[in-house]
Design an enzyme around this catalytic site. Structure first.
Site, PDB file in Angstrom:
ATOM      1  N   ARG A  87      -3.038   7.296  -3.099  1.00  0.00           N
ATOM      2  CA  ARG A  87      -2.488   5.955  -3.324  1.00  0.00           C
ATOM      3  C   ARG A  87      -0.994   5.920  -3.018  1.00  0.00           C
ATOM      4  NH1 ARG A  87      -6.340   6.192  -7.620  1.00  0.00           N
ATOM      5  NH2 ARG A  87      -7.882   4.529  -7.486  1.00  0.00           N
ATOM      6  N   ASP A 147     -11.120   0.557 -13.915  1.00  0.00           N
ATOM      7  CA  ASP A 147     -11.251   1.948 -14.343  1.00  0.00           C
ATOM      8  C   ASP A 147     -12.117   2.059 -15.596  1.00  0.00           C
ATOM      9  OD1 ASP A 147      -9.641   2.832 -12.241  1.00  0.00           O
ATOM     10  OD2 ASP A 147      -7.807   2.506 -13.398  1.00  0.00           O
ATOM     11  N   ARG A 150     -15.757   1.724 -14.624  1.00  0.00           N
ATOM     12  CA  ARG A 150     -16.261   2.987 -14.078  1.00  0.00           C
ATOM     13  C   ARG A 150     -16.553   3.975 -15.207  1.00  0.00           C
ATOM     14  NH1 ARG A 150     -11.930   2.992  -9.023  1.00  0.00           N
ATOM     15  NH2 ARG A 150     -13.315   1.949  -7.517  1.00  0.00           N
ATOM     16  N   HIS A 174      -3.002   3.531 -12.432  1.00  0.00           N
ATOM     17  CA  HIS A 174      -4.228   3.491 -11.637  1.00  0.00           C
ATOM     18  C   HIS A 174      -4.173   4.611 -10.609  1.00  0.00           C
ATOM     19  CE1 HIS A 174      -7.803   1.944  -9.859  1.00  0.00           C
ATOM     20  NE2 HIS A 174      -7.217   1.572  -8.721  1.00  0.00           N
TER      21      HIS A 174
END
Length: 311
Positions: A87, A147, A150, A174
């Site tokens: 990221r 998140d 998940r 994140h």
């Protein structure tokens, strides 16, 4: 009818637009620099309206003037992660894109609430706040909802229980340093430790932390169904003033011992945006992990400030 602008008509942006319209939450303006793409996707979605049964208008455009008067602006514009790319690799390119988007969007919708989705998300949310100069309550990032979803999915998969009965929350940035809060993870109020050994819980935590890259490695691009639905849940909470307690990327000004940083924390979402940040009990280990995650975000903000001409 409320109005939601989605900047970026890629997989995530288009999915957000579709979910928002399908739930009859708001008219949608889908904007992109690519000519014809947002217009075509908007038309396709409108042609599905008689089947899904919503009366929302969906407009595709390349002109920010069409975004005027938006109640919420969702920023998904930017390049997506590819296999082998972190990221943080996205930082320089996406910072320039997000800064330009925020400048244009705020001109036409000065009263809007902004939700940032572009990665690296926590840093881009901070940049959106600095660029728009809005109160921090009106600028947030989508990550914690995704998140946490998940995390909940993996718990349900391992326990065999319905995902509808699983409640769990992920805080922090994140990225690899996100903090799944195992202490408060339950199946209909029963701690997951009643159903799973600690070794299996540790495996679920690790899989959650790598949840995004797992999808990238499988299909060669970033996820979009779950991210799109996560944004739609936040949009719904705001437009309907639901007072939902959701983990979002929000501005910490002393909460959890964190200062001047956008990071994932539990907050209440309603018509004003972030109504308040909620303090939840965490283990000392989780608190330390949260501070480490926030420190990493701050380092990337400093790097971004060096890369951008003006923030």
């Amino acid at each position: 009818m409320s109005k939601v602008t989605v900047v970026g008509s890629g997989f995530v942006g288009a999915t957000v637009a579709q979910y928002v319209a399908d739930k009859n939450l708001a008219d949608v303006c889908l904007i992109d620099i690519l000519k014809g793409v947002p217009q075509g996707k908007a038309l396709d979605m409108m042609q599905a309206a008689p089947i899904t049964g919503h009366d929302c208008k969906i407009v595709g455009t390349n002109d920010y003037a069409d975004t005027k008067g938006s109640d919420i602006v969702v920023i998904t514009a930017g390049i997506a992660r590819k296999p082998g790319m972190s990221r943080d690799d996205l930082l320089k390119t996406n910072a320039n894109i997000v800064q330009e988007v925020a400048k244009n969007a705020i001109k036409h919708s000065p009263d809007a609430i902004f939700i940032c989705v572009t990665n690296p998300l926590d840093v881009m949310t901070y940049l959106t706040w600095k660029t728009t100069k809005l109160p921090a309550s009106r600028v947030m990032g989508m990550a914690g909802v995704l998140d946490s979803a998940r995390f909940q999915t993996f718990i349900a998969m391992e326990t065999g229980f319905s995902v509808q009965d699983v409640r769990a929350m992920v805080l922090g940035g994140h990225g690899d340093l996100m903090v799944p809060v195992t202490k408060n993870a339950t199946v209909n109020g029963v701690p997951i430790s009643e159903f799973l050994p600690q070794a299996k819980i540790d495996e679920i935590v690790k899989r959650t932390q790598n949840g995004g890259i797992e999808v990238v490695n499988l299909m060669g691009s970033s996820a979009f169904y779950a991210p799109g639905r996560s944004v739609a849940q936040m949009v719904e909470a705001i437009l309907l003033d639901q007072n939902r307690l959701l983990p979002c990327c929000v501005y910490a000004d002393g909460e959890y011992g964190l200062k001047d940083v956008y990071v994932g924390l539990p907050c209440v979402l309603g018509k004003e945006g972030v109504k308040k940040i909620v303090d939840v009990k965490m283990t000392d280990e989780e608190k330390d992990a949260l501070k480490k995650s926030a420190a990493s975000i701050k380092e990337n903000v400093e790097l971004m400030n060096k890369l951008l001409v003006a923030v």
